[in-house]
Design an enzyme around this catalytic site. Structure first.
Site, PDB file in Angstrom:
ATOM      1  N   GLY A  18     -34.979 -16.565  38.856  1.00 26.94           N
ATOM      2  CA  GLY A  18     -35.028 -15.673  40.015  1.00 26.94           C
ATOM      3  C   GLY A  18     -35.354 -14.258  39.592  1.00 26.94           C
ATOM      4  N   ALA A  19     -36.283 -13.639  40.320  1.00 32.13           N
ATOM      5  CA  ALA A  19     -36.761 -12.304  39.957  1.00 32.13           C
ATOM      6  C   ALA A  19     -35.636 -11.278  39.898  1.00 32.13           C
ATOM      7  CB  ALA A  19     -37.834 -11.853  40.947  1.00 32.13           C
ATOM      8  N   ARG A  51     -41.765 -12.552  30.760  1.00 30.72           N
ATOM      9  CA  ARG A  51     -42.256 -13.218  31.971  1.00 30.72           C
ATOM     10  C   ARG A  51     -43.280 -12.309  32.621  1.00 30.72           C
ATOM     11  NH1 ARG A  51     -39.404 -17.241  34.430  1.00 30.72           N
ATOM     12  NH2 ARG A  51     -41.382 -17.703  35.412  1.00 30.72           N
ATOM     13  N   GLN A 143     -36.337 -26.386  40.001  1.00 30.32           N
ATOM     14  CA  GLN A 143     -35.538 -25.270  40.523  1.00 30.32           C
ATOM     15  C   GLN A 143     -34.974 -25.575  41.916  1.00 30.32           C
ATOM     16  OE1 GLN A 143     -38.609 -24.930  39.069  1.00 30.32           O
ATOM     17  NE2 GLN A 143     -38.870 -22.896  38.189  1.00 30.32           N
ATOM     18  N   ASP A 181     -42.343 -13.756  43.513  1.00 30.84           N
ATOM     19  CA  ASP A 181     -42.185 -13.092  42.224  1.00 30.84           C
ATOM     20  C   ASP A 181     -42.996 -11.810  42.165  1.00 30.84           C
ATOM     21  OD1 ASP A 181     -40.717 -15.102  40.127  1.00 30.84           O
ATOM     22  OD2 ASP A 181     -41.791 -16.194  41.680  1.00 30.84           O
ATOM     23  N   ASN A 190     -45.921 -16.904  44.127  1.00 32.12           N
ATOM     24  CA  ASN A 190     -44.662 -17.653  44.139  1.00 32.12           C
ATOM     25  C   ASN A 190     -44.879 -18.966  43.387  1.00 32.12           C
ATOM     26  OD1 ASN A 190     -41.894 -17.793  44.992  1.00 32.12           O
ATOM     27  ND2 ASN A 190     -42.478 -19.344  46.492  1.00 32.12           N
ATOM     28  N   LYS A 191     -43.842 -19.767  43.293  1.00 30.97           N
ATOM     29  CA  LYS A 191     -43.918 -21.027  42.570  1.00 30.97           C
ATOM     30  C   LYS A 191     -45.126 -21.843  43.019  1.00 30.97           C
ATOM     31  CE  LYS A 191     -42.583 -24.370  39.878  1.00 30.97           C
ATOM     32  NZ  LYS A 191     -42.577 -24.232  38.411  1.00 30.97           N
TER      33      LYS A 191
END
Length: 283
Positions: A18-19, A51, A143, A181, A190-191
């Site tokens: 998580g950011a 990251r 996740q 993110d 995002n993912k």
């Protein structure tokens, strides 16, 4: 508190997820490297590269550096300013959760992808509204299991589905809430799978909202590709495996962006974020 190297490794390996959590961990790790401004600068560079697709981490560290670069007592300045930035992040998180929870109406079915502490926070805050949740398992790091565990553990009816079943289950949803993110003038990151989700959302006319700290705004964003062994640890020879951690979704597919400042259209949010954090983009 973990030491600097442990924190860097945990960020790289996604032990810290998580950011928001990554940024807070990075700020705390920076307090270990305060013998000189050069040491701090090198530490910030290492943390930011742990990251690449995490502007909240990068921007918060840039803010920290700007605040302490002229300090006479570097160690105490880094400690003090990092705590202030962590508090700012936490306060923004709380405000975003409250703003997002207002979008969740009675008996809504909420669809979400991956794990976002802001999204789960907004859902948990809306528990009394008789809501239900559909979430994806989010391969290959799963996740989504964390999301499902948090929500079902709180007594919220939750159904977890395989990622490839998005199109089949999305018509049952009233609203889509996802984290991000990173967010830019034209898209958000995002993912991986979020872009496909947004296309299905448009097809089914289901509103998609992005929940974010405005500090996640960035002009340049690097998309992270992870080790293929996460997909298949003993893959056949001569097989190519591509494992993107994130994808890019055009803002034109987004109904609204929810931040600590409220709910805005993408254009409104971009204008506001550039005004607030534009000075950071010289780094």
């Amino acid at each position: 508190m973990k030491n600097f190297n442990e924190t860097v490794n945990d960020i790289k390996s996604i032990k810290i997820q998580g950011a928001t959590n990554i940024a807070k961990a990075g700020l705390r790790a920076a307090t270990f490297k305060t013998k000189s401004l050069d040491e701090l600068s090198q530490a910030i560079h290492t943390l930011k590269n742990a990251r690449p697709t995490e502007p909240l981490l990068q921007n918060s560290l840039n803010i920290l550096y700007e605040k302490v670069k002229d300090a006479k007592k570097l160690k105490s300045a880094v400690s003090s300013e990092s705590k202030k930035i962590v508090k700012q992040i936490e306060e923004a998180h709380g405000k975003t959760v409250r703003n997002a929870s207002k979008l969740i109406k009675k008996n809504f079915v909420i669809f979400t992808h991956c794990h976002s502490s802001t999204v789960t926070g907004a859902i948990l805050a809306s528990k009394s509204k008789g809501i239900e949740v559909i979430n994806t398992e989010t391969r290959p790091r799963y996740q989504g299991r964390l999301t499902a565990k948090e929500l079902s553990g709180a007594g919220i009816p939750t159904t977890m589905i395989v990622d490839s079943a998005m199109a089949d289950f999305l018509p049952n949803a009233d609203i889509i809430l996802v984290g991000t993110d990173a967010i830019s003038e034209e898209f958000f990151v995002n993912k991986v799978g979020t872009f496909g989700l947004s296309l299905f959302a448009k097809m089914y006319n289901i509103p998609l909202y992005v929940l974010t700290n405005s500090m996640k705004f960035a002009e340049e964003i690097e998309i992270e590709y992870r080790n293929s062994k996460e997909i298949w640890s003993k893959a056949p020879k001569n097989l190519s495996i591509i494992n993107p951690a994130f994808d890019v979704t055009p803002l034109e597919l987004v109904k609204g962006i929810v931040s600590e400042h409220g709910v805005h259209t993408p254009k409104q949010f971009v204008k506001m974020a550039k005004k607030e954090y534009g000075y950071l983009f010289k780094f």
